[in-house]
Design an enzyme around this catalytic site. Structure first.
Site, PDB file in Angstrom:
ATOM      1  N   LYS A 101     -27.600 -19.960  28.669  1.00  0.00           N
ATOM      2  CA  LYS A 101     -27.083 -20.370  29.918  1.00  0.00           C
ATOM      3  C   LYS A 101     -25.993 -20.748  29.764  1.00  0.00           C
ATOM      4  CE  LYS A 101     -27.108 -25.186  28.614  1.00  0.00           C
ATOM      5  NZ  LYS A 101     -27.999 -25.634  28.072  1.00  0.00           N
ATOM      6  N   ARG A 135     -31.680 -37.749  29.255  1.00  0.00           N
ATOM      7  CA  ARG A 135     -31.897 -37.063  29.817  1.00  0.00           C
ATOM      8  C   ARG A 135     -33.297 -36.610  30.291  1.00  0.00           C
ATOM      9  NH1 ARG A 135     -28.657 -31.540  29.484  1.00  0.00           N
ATOM     10  NH2 ARG A 135     -30.569 -30.517  28.930  1.00  0.00           N
TER      11      ARG A 135
HETATM   12  C1  LIG Z   1     -28.383 -26.564  26.800  1.00  0.00           C
HETATM   13  C2  LIG Z   1     -29.446 -26.721  26.451  1.00  0.00           C
HETATM   14  C3  LIG Z   1     -29.933 -26.177  24.855  1.00  0.00           C
HETATM   15  C4  LIG Z   1     -28.883 -25.625  23.849  1.00  0.00           C
HETATM   16  O1  LIG Z   1     -28.030 -26.298  23.498  1.00  0.00           O
HETATM   17  P1  LIG Z   1     -26.477 -26.084  22.893  1.00  0.00           P
HETATM   18  O2  LIG Z   1     -25.970 -27.303  22.759  1.00  0.00           O
HETATM   19  O3  LIG Z   1     -25.569 -25.289  23.197  1.00  0.00           O
HETATM   20  O4  LIG Z   1     -27.425 -25.610  21.156  1.00  0.00           O
HETATM   21  C5  LIG Z   1     -31.277 -26.361  24.063  1.00  0.00           C
HETATM   22  N1  LIG Z   1     -31.815 -27.368  25.094  1.00  0.00           N
HETATM   23  C6  LIG Z   1     -31.704 -27.454  25.920  1.00  0.00           C
HETATM   24  C7  LIG Z   1     -32.657 -28.500  26.972  1.00  0.00           C
HETATM   25  C8  LIG Z   1     -30.007 -27.274  26.890  1.00  0.00           C
HETATM   26  O5  LIG Z   1     -30.255 -27.717  27.933  1.00  0.00           O
END
Ligand SMILES: *Cc1c(COP(=O)(O)O)cnc(C)c1O
Length: 357
Positions: A41, A136
């Site tokens: 992302k 969340r």
């Molecule tokens: C952004 C995100 C991740 C990845 O998180 P990092 O800290 O970049 O490893 C994993 N799961 C979800 C649901 C996310 O939104």
């Protein structure tokens, strides 16, 4: 070293370092039989880096925007696509078309995914996310059983796993206890419905310390990793992970003004700009760099040289060049944290260059 004159601001991206980081992380997690998916992302749909990840061993990519998967599909990337959730009802048709799996918490949405999947004659895979305290996305643990029961009845969707996400909103850590509770919950639900979930997705880059501390990760066999791949760190204490590069991305901006100025502003100051007088109002060098709040989260910039960031506005970053030999037109280089990288990757004003070839 040859100096190549390039426009700025630009983000220098070292593909080899990203590839190395991903391969190393895959190997680290493999020692505990945990598969990872690479979370893209932060790349804002950059297909070249996504391709690099697939070439470096990623078999699954995760992203929060379905449009990014559309681009990756069009670029013919060969891997599974996992949509981070919760998904939008308004996008179910695109999700079924471009994502193999999605992270879900709402039966109503899964019902829409189911209808769309039936129409498109495919099976859309679903991971149910459980709330483990970070507040969340997540189904309350006591409601998980009921949700599974409802989703199992739907055609066109298959529940392939259970997951959770921590450390993203309120800073709740994926401790041994949290992970053990998740595993226990999975076992209970599997028994109740006499099924087996192939994917138990226990978290993100914050799970690194947990991984090192447990001899046996229980049922957790999958993690979604972004930040560690791109910035080389775990995300609880922000510590570097051994063997990983921390500087796969470097932001470069040039000096567009360099003058001696008073350290305190002079004149009547607007309320919004209130700041503490520094006390020692003396002449000191001030440089303006051609990057600002529109293109980067300034609080996440770490200069490679000994310069100090003083202030910023939409398109300007003010630094004190300290003892550096900075001149007008010179470039200043910065490491970035995740939110600064997110902004820079999203900005059309920052040139992205692969510097490893
Ligand atoms: C952004 C995100 C991740 C990845 O998180 P990092 O800290 O970049 O490893 C994993 N799961 C979800 C649901 C996310 O939104």
């Amino acid at each position: 070293m040859q100096i190549i004159v390039m426009t700025s601001p630009r983000l220098e991206i070292n593909y080899k370092k990203i590839a190395h980081n991903l391969k190393t992380i895959i190997a680290i997690y493999e020692t505990k039989s945990i598969a990872i998916c690479a979370v893209t992302k932060v790349l804002c749909g950059d297909v070249n880096i996504a391709r690099l990840l697939v070439q470096s061993g990623a078999t699954m990519l995760a992203d929060s925007k379905i449009n990014n998967f559309k681009k990756m599909h069009e670029a013919k990337l060969q891997c599974q696509f996992l949509l981070l959730g919760p998904p939008k009802i308004s996008e179910v048709n695109l999700i079924v078309k471009y994502a193999d799996i999605s992270l879900n918490t709402e039966v109503l949405v899964i019902r829409e995914l189911s209808k769309s999947a039936v129409l498109q004659k495919v099976i859309h895979k679903v991971i149910l996310m459980v709330e483990c305290g970070d507040l969340r996305e997540g189904i309350m643990p006591e409601d998980l059983e009921g949700t599974v029961a409802q989703v199992l009845k739907l055609k066109g969707v298959e529940v392939v796993g259970i997951g959770t996400n921590l450390m993203c909103l309120e800073g709740v850590q994926p401790t041994k206890d949290k992970m053990r509770l998740l595993s226990q919950k999975v076992v209970l639900i599997e028994k109740k419905f006499n099924i087996h979930f192939p994917i138990i997705s226990g978290g993100n880059s914050a799970n690194y310390n947990w991984l090192l501390s447990v001899p046996d990760p229980g049922r957790i066999n999958h993690l979604r990793i972004g930040e560690s791949i791109f910035l080389g760190r775990e995300t609880i204490e922000n510590k570097p992970i051994p063997e990983l590069f921390l500087d796969a991305f470097t932001l470069v901006a040039e000096v567009v003004e360099l003058k001696m100025k008073l350290s305190d502003p002079f004149g009547q100051i607007g309320e919004y700009f209130f700041r503490k007088p520094l006390g020692k109002n003396k002449l000191s060098p001030r440089a303006i760099l051609s990057i600002g709040l529109q293109d980067v989260d300034v609080s996440g910039l770490y200069p490679e040289e000994q310069v100090t960031i003083l202030n910023s506005s939409s398109d300007h970053l003010i630094i004190n060049p300290m003892d550096s030999k900075l001149k007008l037109g010179c470039e200043v280089r910065f490491n970035l944290n995740y939110s600064a990288l997110l902004a820079v990757m999203t900005s059309p004003n920052v040139l992205k260059v692969n510097i490893s070839d």
